[in-house]
Design an enzyme around this catalytic site. Structure first.
Site, PDB file in Angstrom:
ATOM      1  N   LYS A  68       0.817  -1.218   0.000  1.00  0.00           N
ATOM      2  CA  LYS A  68       0.000   0.000   0.000  1.00  0.00           C
ATOM      3  C   LYS A  68       0.847   1.264   0.000  1.00  0.00           C
ATOM      4  O   LYS A  68       0.477   2.256  -0.628  1.00  0.00           O
ATOM      5  CB  LYS A  68      -0.961  -0.005   1.178  1.00  0.00           C
ATOM      6  CG  LYS A  68      -0.333   0.097   2.546  1.00  0.00           C
ATOM      7  CD  LYS A  68      -1.404   0.108   3.633  1.00  0.00           C
ATOM      8  CE  LYS A  68      -0.774   0.144   5.018  1.00  0.00           C
ATOM      9  NZ  LYS A  68       0.000   1.366   5.249  1.00  0.00           N
ATOM     10  N   ASP A 254      -3.674   7.266   4.619  1.00  0.00           N
ATOM     11  CA  ASP A 254      -3.207   5.905   4.859  1.00  0.00           C
ATOM     12  C   ASP A 254      -3.814   5.399   6.163  1.00  0.00           C
ATOM     13  O   ASP A 254      -4.198   6.190   7.028  1.00  0.00           O
ATOM     14  CB  ASP A 254      -1.677   5.922   4.953  1.00  0.00           C
ATOM     15  CG  ASP A 254      -1.079   4.526   4.956  1.00  0.00           C
ATOM     16  OD1 ASP A 254      -1.807   3.564   4.652  1.00  0.00           O
ATOM     17  OD2 ASP A 254       0.123   4.403   5.259  1.00  0.00           O
ATOM     18  N   ARG A 640       3.131  -9.549  10.768  1.00  0.00           N
ATOM     19  CA  ARG A 640       4.372  -8.761  10.898  1.00  0.00           C
ATOM     20  C   ARG A 640       5.594  -9.588  10.498  1.00  0.00           C
ATOM     21  O   ARG A 640       6.671  -9.048  10.258  1.00  0.00           O
ATOM     22  CB  ARG A 640       4.583  -8.287  12.327  1.00  0.00           C
ATOM     23  CG  ARG A 640       3.532  -7.369  12.935  1.00  0.00           C
ATOM     24  CD  ARG A 640       3.200  -6.210  12.065  1.00  0.00           C
ATOM     25  NE  ARG A 640       2.031  -6.503  11.225  1.00  0.00           N
ATOM     26  CZ  ARG A 640       1.642  -5.774  10.201  1.00  0.00           C
ATOM     27  NH1 ARG A 640       2.341  -4.731   9.834  1.00  0.00           N
ATOM     28  NH2 ARG A 640       0.571  -6.111   9.501  1.00  0.00           N
TER      29      ARG A 640
END
Length: 779
Positions: A68, A254, A640
């Site tokens: 993104k 964002d 993660r």
């Protein structure tokens, strides 16, 4: 692909793109204008669709690791290069300073510094602070307003509670603040609060007084920054409102899933003229409900903007196949999520390790061993992270790391800017910039000790309250008729003269030199030197570190073309987030899962995966959304990891002074068997062969259903048997492995002779211990 930077100070009217394959920047001749936007080869089709969307609202669902940031970067680049949108007419909002800095750096490499410096890129708070410095008059502030942090806000609330005669035990300042902030995030001031069982008339009075105190101090809290600008932007007839609504041609945000109502209303107002609002986020990663984030905003975006284009980024570029499969298994049961299926073209990689530990010490020993294995395979220590649900879980892990001399940093623990000496120096600097800041005045008026007692301070506050002014503005009135003795008056005069002298010097003194001047004139540095203790030496080092950070700010200002001012530095400090304090040094990172949002590591160890720890105790039952958020939090933790992931659960855990026997987390039951491998942390640890909901079993298949809601773990009773001491010590010598009933296995480092020999041994998870030999046996 090779990217060549644009010339410095490249202006928007000369920014064009060369023919495909040649990414150099230049001022093109007229016949080259509008040649088209060359697609970066690493963009996939959905990313290209999001990047090249020309106008109108755009909703981008960006799965974890789906690129993104790359999309936002190239979208801004496309607007500049293909549509010739001036950089100062593009606003990009992020949620952390770290994310804003990374985005700026990516854009700088593509467009050059001159263009990047004209872009609006920053957090909600930073952007709104910038607006308020310009439009301060419209909300009754001076340009020098202060931004109060949490401790400043608590000090104001505590003072208000005492003025109103309210019991702090019934209304703890921290709880009061959380309720006031909740009202502000919904856009409600004191007069608009709806009274109920959680917000009564007394609390409304506190809110009114608290807000009045902020105004008197020429100060705002974090919610005010956004609320003030939102109200200005929504004002239909106001000049400021019209300016704000027409300022930007494109607004991008964002991490949209983490917005609250006033943030969303602000974005909507800023994009009202053009409707060019691009929101990028992932409802599966909405984990900040406790601080006002509303996942319904991203899920309901199409109701407010029915003409919005929707793009879904589902290809994961971060993690291996097994980790992506595990993540999808965790999040898939969520009933209200936007349908999307994360996938990756990467190799399957190592399976996710699901590890059974006996207790938190056993868990810590496993963490240490795993880290040592990672370091042994040359994994950069900065690429290894340990996650936990709450900060209290870190203590045992920290002890184990210290015992093995493994360097680490705790993200979000005791922060540098929360240290007393740092806040003292910042308090002086803020008072110099804004003398109406009562919180800073109260902090430094007698630091270092200068004989201004509590009676004088109390009288100053009483007069200020009666006058409706800031405490500093009431000093002259107190000196005239405040009932103080001559000695008290002289000390108060000396303090006022000190502050006025510093304020005069600040007009032509660089920020770092101003900090050193404050330390000199106030006697603060000399007071610490006179203490001459290890603690005072450490505090002096922290002060020098703070001055060093001001020097760094000044150097960065030269690079960005922004003037370096004391006010600018203080504003930057006020908006620092925990993740912004991460040091890029070779050490292991420890953090809560909330603190890990937006980060990624080669190897991740997720600890404490038991019921009532993760999901956290009390979650579920009548609040399915709370349980759903815990599920999203687990999804964030799993995603993660890039290459290796270990998930640890313990049979028993001592937390907050209580030892409890807990079931494995229900989220472990959702991990696909094809993606995981089960292990024991040690021979003492029971291991569940499967994680069927409603039943918890051992490896040998012996399982039964625990009592409903008990959260108890059914384990083999032999697991908790204590080993009796042994008289056989003849085989114990340095280098041998030994076993202790509490510390487990360890390595003998030495033996101290005597009537009862003492063994010096190093135990995983505990470090070095001295133990009577009779209490050990050979492993």
């Amino acid at each position: 692909m090779t990217v060549t930077e644009a010339p410095r100070n490249c202006r928007p009217d000369s920014l064009k793109i060369a023919p495909a394959g040649d990414w150099r920047y230049y001022s093109p001749p007229p016949d080259r204008i509008g040649m088209g936007f060359p697609m970066a080869p690493e963009l996939n089709e959905p990313q290209i669709e999001a990047v090249t969307h020309a106008s109108g609202p755009l909703l981008v669902f960006a799965g974890a690791g789906s690129g993104k940031t790359r999309v936002i970067t190239y979208r801004v680049f496309h607007l500049l290069a293909e549509h010739q949108v001036p950089p100062y007419r593009i606003l990009t909002v992020t949620f952390t300073n770290k994310a804003a800095g990374e985005l700026r750096e990516r854009l700088r490499r593509l467009t050059g510094e001159g263009v990047t410096n004209d872009l609006w890129v920053g957090t909600f708070h930073a952007v709104c602070a910038r607006f308020l410095r310009r439009y301060h008059d419209a909300v009754g502030l001076e340009r020098s307003f202060s931004i109060y942090d949490e401790s400043d806000q608590r000090a104001v609330v505590t003072r208000v509670l005492r003025e109103l005669g309210l019991d702090e035990r019934r209304l703890p300042p921290k709880i009061v603040l959380s309720r006031i902030h909740a009202e502000k995030r919904e856009g409600r001031g004191p007069d608009a609060v709806e009274l109920d069982s959680t917000f009564d008339a007394a609390l409304r009075d506190v809110y009114q007084r608290y807000q009045a105190a902020l105004v008197a101090a020429n100060a705002v809290d974090f919610e005010d920054l956004i609320l003030h600008v939102m109200r200005l932007a929504e004002e239909p007839e106001g000049i400021v409102g019209r300016e704000l609504r027409s300022r930007f041609a494109h607004v991008l945000v964002d991490e949209f899933q983490d917005t609250n109502l006033i943030q969303y209303r602000l974005l909507r107002a800023l994009a009202a003229t053009t409707q060019n609002l691009c929101v990028v986020g992932d409802d599966d990663q909405s984990i900040y409900r406790w601080r006002g984030a509303d996942v319904r905003l991203i899920r309901g975006f199409r109701r407010d903007f029915p003409q919005a284009t929707v793009v879904k980024l589902e290809q994961n570029y971060r993690s291996t196949g097994h980790i992506v499969t595990a993540a999808l298994g965790v999040i898939a049961p969520s009933a209200t999520r936007e349908p999307k299926r994360l996938w990756t073209a990467a190799e399957a990689g190592a399976p996710v390790r699901v590890v059974a530990a006996g207790d938190e010490r056993d868990e810590a020993a496993f963490v240490v061993r795993t880290i040592q294995q990672e370091l042994g395979r040359n994994t950069d220590a900065r690429q290894i992270a340990v996650f936990y649900r709450i900060h209290a879980q870190s203590r045992v892990i920290e002890e184990a790391l210290r015992g093995e001399r493994i360097p680490y940093q705790v993200i979000g623990g005791m922060k540098f800017f929360e240290r007393a000496e740092v806040k003292d120096l910042l308090g002086y600097l803020r008072l110099v910039d804004n003398p109406r800041s009562d919180a800073d005045l109260m902090r430094v008026i007698n630091v270092p000790a200068r004989g201004i007692g509590q009676k004088t301070v109390q009288r100053l506050l009483e007069v200020a309250t009666g006058r409706g002014s800031a405490a500093y503005d009431a000093i002259d009135a107190v000196l005239r008729d405040g009932g103080l003795g001559s000695a008290a008056k002289s000390k108060l005069v000396a303090f006022r003269d000190l502050v006025e002298g510093l304020r005069h010097a600040a007009t032509d003194t660089p920020p770092h030199a101003m900090a050193r001047l404050v330390l000199e004139r106030t006697g603060y540095r000399d007071a610490l030197r006179e203490e001459d203790t290890a603690e005072s030496d450490a505090r002096l080092e922290n002060i020098e570190e703070l001055v060093g950070s001001i020097v760094e700010y000044e150097a960065e200002s030269v690079d960005t073309g922004e003037p370096a001012t004391l006010r600018g530095y203080l504003e930057r400090v006020s908006l620092v987030a925990a993740v912004d304090g991460m040091k890029d040094v070779p050490c292991i990172s420890l953090m809560t899962v909330h603190g890990a949002k937006g980060l990624e590591f080669t190897s991740v160890i997720l600890t404490g995966m038991e019921e009532e720890v993760f999901p956290y105790r009390g979650v579920g039952g009548d609040h399915p959304e709370e349980l759903d958020e815990e599920r999203r939090l687990a999804y964030v933790a799993v995603t993660r990891a890039r290459e290796r992931l270990a998930i640890v659960y313990a049979a028993q855990r001592t937390l907050f002074g209580q030892t409890r026997y807990l079931a494995p987390s229900r989220f472990l039951a959702d991990l696909p068997r094809s993606a995981v491998v089960h292990e024991r942390a040690s021979a003492r640890a029971p291991i569940a062969g499967r994680f069927d909901r409603g039943a918890v079993g051992l490896a040998d298949g012996g399982c039964r259903s625990p009592a409903p809601g008990s959260g108890e773990r059914i384990v083999d009773p032999e697991f908790f048997d204590d080993l009796p001491p042994t008289d056989d010590t003849s085989g114990i010598r340095p280098g041998r492995r030994v076993f202790h009933r509490r510390f487990g296995e360890g390595t003998v480092e030495g033996i101290e002779s005597g009537a009862k020999p003492i063994v010096v041994a190093r135990f995983e998870g505990f470090g070095v211990r001295k133990i009577l030999a009779e209490f050990l046996e050979l492993a």
